[in-house]
Design a protein around this motif. Structure first.
Motif, PDB file in Angstrom:
ATOM      1  N   LEU A 171       3.599  -8.460 -30.171  1.00  0.00           N
ATOM      2  CA  LEU A 171       4.644  -7.510 -30.824  1.00  0.00           C
ATOM      3  C   LEU A 171       4.236  -7.293 -32.159  1.00  0.00           C
ATOM      4  O   LEU A 171       4.674  -6.136 -32.638  1.00  0.00           O
TER       5      LEU A 171
ATOM      6  N   TYR B 258       7.889  -4.340 -20.805  1.00  0.00           N
ATOM      7  CA  TYR B 258       8.477  -5.915 -21.256  1.00  0.00           C
ATOM      8  C   TYR B 258       9.613  -5.887 -22.218  1.00  0.00           C
ATOM      9  O   TYR B 258       9.526  -4.995 -23.114  1.00  0.00           O
TER      10      TYR B 258
ATOM     11  N   THR C 287       9.154  -5.413 -26.107  1.00  0.00           N
ATOM     12  CA  THR C 287       8.825  -4.186 -26.572  1.00  0.00           C
ATOM     13  C   THR C 287       9.921  -3.332 -26.569  1.00  0.00           C
ATOM     14  O   THR C 287       9.989  -2.503 -27.516  1.00  0.00           O
TER      15      THR C 287
ATOM     16  N   ASP D 139      -0.616  -0.659 -22.731  1.00  0.00           N
ATOM     17  CA  ASP D 139      -0.515  -2.287 -22.784  1.00  0.00           C
ATOM     18  C   ASP D 139      -1.289  -2.772 -21.563  1.00  0.00           C
ATOM     19  O   ASP D 139      -0.843  -2.496 -20.495  1.00  0.00           O
TER      20      ASP D 139
ATOM     21  N   PHE E  17      -1.670  -7.150 -18.533  1.00  0.00           N
ATOM     22  CA  PHE E  17      -1.205  -7.625 -17.169  1.00  0.00           C
ATOM     23  C   PHE E  17      -2.627  -7.854 -16.356  1.00  0.00           C
ATOM     24  O   PHE E  17      -3.013  -8.478 -15.492  1.00  0.00           O
TER      25      PHE E  17
ATOM     26  N   MET F  38      -3.939  -1.947 -25.880  1.00  0.00           N
ATOM     27  CA  MET F  38      -3.230  -3.249 -26.462  1.00  0.00           C
ATOM     28  C   MET F  38      -3.119  -4.382 -25.509  1.00  0.00           C
ATOM     29  O   MET F  38      -2.944  -4.335 -24.448  1.00  0.00           O
TER      30      MET F  38
ATOM     31  N   SER G 216      -1.184  -8.408 -25.521  1.00  0.00           N
ATOM     32  CA  SER G 216      -0.718  -9.513 -25.707  1.00  0.00           C
ATOM     33  C   SER G 216      -1.760 -10.728 -25.267  1.00  0.00           C
ATOM     34  O   SER G 216      -1.808 -11.036 -24.123  1.00  0.00           O
TER      35      SER G 216
ATOM     36  N   THR H 157      -1.779 -13.678 -25.893  1.00  0.00           N
ATOM     37  CA  THR H 157      -1.330 -14.895 -25.352  1.00  0.00           C
ATOM     38  C   THR H 157      -1.386 -15.324 -23.936  1.00  0.00           C
ATOM     39  O   THR H 157      -1.215 -16.273 -23.521  1.00  0.00           O
ATOM     40  N   LYS H 158      -1.488 -14.060 -23.146  1.00  0.00           N
ATOM     41  CA  LYS H 158      -1.568 -14.012 -21.821  1.00  0.00           C
ATOM     42  C   LYS H 158      -3.112 -14.388 -21.274  1.00  0.00           C
ATOM     43  O   LYS H 158      -3.670 -15.354 -21.552  1.00  0.00           O
TER      44      LYS H 158
ATOM     45  N   VAL I  42      -0.320 -17.883 -29.314  1.00  0.00           N
ATOM     46  CA  VAL I  42       0.442 -16.617 -29.318  1.00  0.00           C
ATOM     47  C   VAL I  42      -0.275 -15.513 -30.224  1.00  0.00           C
ATOM     48  O   VAL I  42      -0.724 -15.644 -31.359  1.00  0.00           O
TER      49      VAL I  42
HETATM   50  N1  PLP Z   1       3.349  -6.919 -23.648  1.00  0.00           N
HETATM   51  C1  PLP Z   1       3.491  -7.552 -22.360  1.00  0.00           C
HETATM   52  C2  PLP Z   1       3.257  -6.501 -21.266  1.00  0.00           C
HETATM   53  C3  PLP Z   1       3.883  -8.837 -22.565  1.00  0.00           C
HETATM   54  O1  PLP Z   1       4.317  -9.469 -21.248  1.00  0.00           O
HETATM   55  C4  PLP Z   1       4.425  -9.554 -23.737  1.00  0.00           C
HETATM   56  C5  PLP Z   1       5.113 -10.738 -23.913  1.00  0.00           C
HETATM   57  O2  PLP Z   1       5.109 -11.429 -22.570  1.00  0.00           O
HETATM   58  C6  PLP Z   1       3.974  -8.750 -24.802  1.00  0.00           C
HETATM   59  C7  PLP Z   1       3.795  -7.412 -24.751  1.00  0.00           C
HETATM   60  C8  PLP Z   1       4.350  -8.965 -26.204  1.00  0.00           C
HETATM   61  O3  PLP Z   1       3.311 -10.171 -26.630  1.00  0.00           O
HETATM   62  P1  PLP Z   1       3.768 -11.575 -27.509  1.00  0.00           P
HETATM   63  O4  PLP Z   1       4.519 -12.543 -26.541  1.00  0.00           O
HETATM   64  O5  PLP Z   1       2.555 -12.012 -27.717  1.00  0.00           O
HETATM   65  O6  PLP Z   1       4.144 -11.154 -28.709  1.00  0.00           O
END
Ligand code: PLP
Length: 382
Positions: free
Chosen positions: A77, A100, A103, A172, A175, A192, A194, A196-197, A206
């Motif tokens: 984010l 998401y 977002t 984004d 996925f 872009m 995340s 984190t995934k 994160v």
């Molecule tokens: N975009 C997608 C597709 C996400 O699944 C997520 C988080 O679940 C984000 C953005 C936001 O990322 P973050 O949680 O690292 O801030």
């Protein structure tokens, strides 16, 4: 010499440490850097601005996404917010309607208060996009596949329209990861994540990122990265750099397991519907084959039951972990309406199909036999 993705994932951005020859990029756990005389330094002044562990991670990411530049942020984010900070009050943003939840919340509840106008639209056909363009439209933002409905958007066709109208396009790519989909090659201005995934892949960091080719866009965002200051720690950069080395392998295994699970669940009497772009029955299968090099680890199912039965199924799992987030080596399962997408208003959730019996799986790299047995025993409670 040009290298394949698997080689880049292991080597891009990293080279032996100049001081010691350390093969792995050290964690430069420092906030500041000694200067020989005022302004005379080795390229690093202060770690909000730049840090060598972060530099290595950014170089690796740029190579993997086929970009020229990458910037990392303290969360997905925070990366998204940096892009929003390119805009001025009065600017208009067109965003995919299936996003998401966080977002959607950042756009509709936070950035809208700064005077930025948002419209959430279906990007299934290019005419709707053309019809919704306004004189002040500056940004197009979408996810593909979308979270959690796994709808696909044609990246090449959609970003072409944005380009023709001088609108910045952001995809984004959380996925899919660049192992399976490369938005910049298909015409997007910014990819872009995340991180984190899947990019980190181990559910212990994160972080977010933006990857681009334009030097001008990079310089504006680099300025914002430092000026706003939402940067990740050197330790977290080290962890993600480590995770990237196995990205190609992990995505192959996530895809293999998700494909087997999807095909099996399609025949399961307690499952009403399976949504997975790798299934030949999926309406987006042809588009998936044309713009992705694999179908990924995300799988959405509708349980043949009501909210209580769906909750019972989720609470009965023993190998799959009931948790938010996705992209880790372990299988994560969640209930979007109550968990990740609770910030999306109920009427919008209904419109896009996030019903009470909808469950999202991030299929991990475990034995698929064990996953099937676990899901089967939990479905017995439905
Ligand atoms: N975009 C997608 C597709 C996400 O699944 C997520 C988080 O679940 C984000 C953005 C936001 O990322 P973050 O949680 O690292 O801030």
């Amino acid at each position: 010499m040009s290298f394949d993705f698997e080689t880049l994932a292991v080597h891009a951005g990293v080279s032996p440490d100049p001081l010691t020859g350390a093969v792995m990029t050290p964690i430069y756990q420092t906030s500041t850097y000694a200067q020989a005389s005022p302004g005379e330094h080795k390229g690093y002044e202060y770690s909000r601005t730049d840090n060598p562990t972060r530099t290595a991670l950014q170089a690796s990411l740029a190579a993997l996404e086929g970009g020229e530049h990458a910037l990392v942020f303290s969360s997905g984010l925070a990366a998204t917010d940096a892009v929003l900070n390119l805009l001025d009050a009065g600017d208009h943003v067109l965003a995919g309607e299936d996003l998401y939840g966080g977002t959607y919340r950042l756009f509709s509840q936070v950035a809208s208060k700064r005077g930025i106008e948002f419209a959430f639209i279906s990007l299934n056909d290019c005419q709707t996009l053309k019809d919704r363009l306004k004189r002040n439209t500056r940004l197009l933002w979408f996810e593909t596949p979308t979270n959690p409905m796994l709808n696909l958007i044609d990246i090449a066709a959609t970003t072409k329209i944005a380009r023709e109208h001088g609108i910045l396009s952001v995809v984004d790519n959380t996925f899919m990861s660049p192992a399976l989909q490369r938005p910049l090659d298909l015409g997007a201005d910014i990819a872009m994540h995340s991180m984190t995934k899947f990019l980190n892949g181990h559910s212990d960091v994160v972080m977010g990122s933006l990857i681009m080719r334009s030097k001008e866009t990079y310089e504006r965002l680099k300025y914002l990265q430092n000026a706003i200051g939402a940067v990740p720690s050197p330790f977290d950069c080290f962890l993600v750099l480590r995770g990237l080395k196995t990205l190609a392998l992990r995505m192959e295994r996530h895809t293999g397991n998700a494909t087997k699970l999807a095909q099996w669940l399609e025949t399961h009497p307690k499952i009403h519907r399976v949504i997975y772009p790798g299934l030949t029955s999926d309406p987006y299968h042809a588009l998936a084959k044309s713009q992705m090099s694999g179908f990924g680890g995300m799988l959405t199912v509708l349980v043949d039951g009501d909210l209580d039965q769906t909750k019972r199924f989720l609470s009965s799992l023993k190998v799959c972990t009931l948790a938010e987030s996705l992209g880790g080596v372990e299988t994560l399962i969640e209930h979007p309406a109550i968990m990740t997408h609770a910030s999306v208003p109920a009427e919008i959730r209904q419109k896009i199909g996030i019903h009470d019996n909808l469950v999202r799986l991030s299929v991990g790299i475990e034995s698929v036999k064990d996953l099937m047995e676990d899901i089967d025993q939990a479905l017995a409670s439905v």
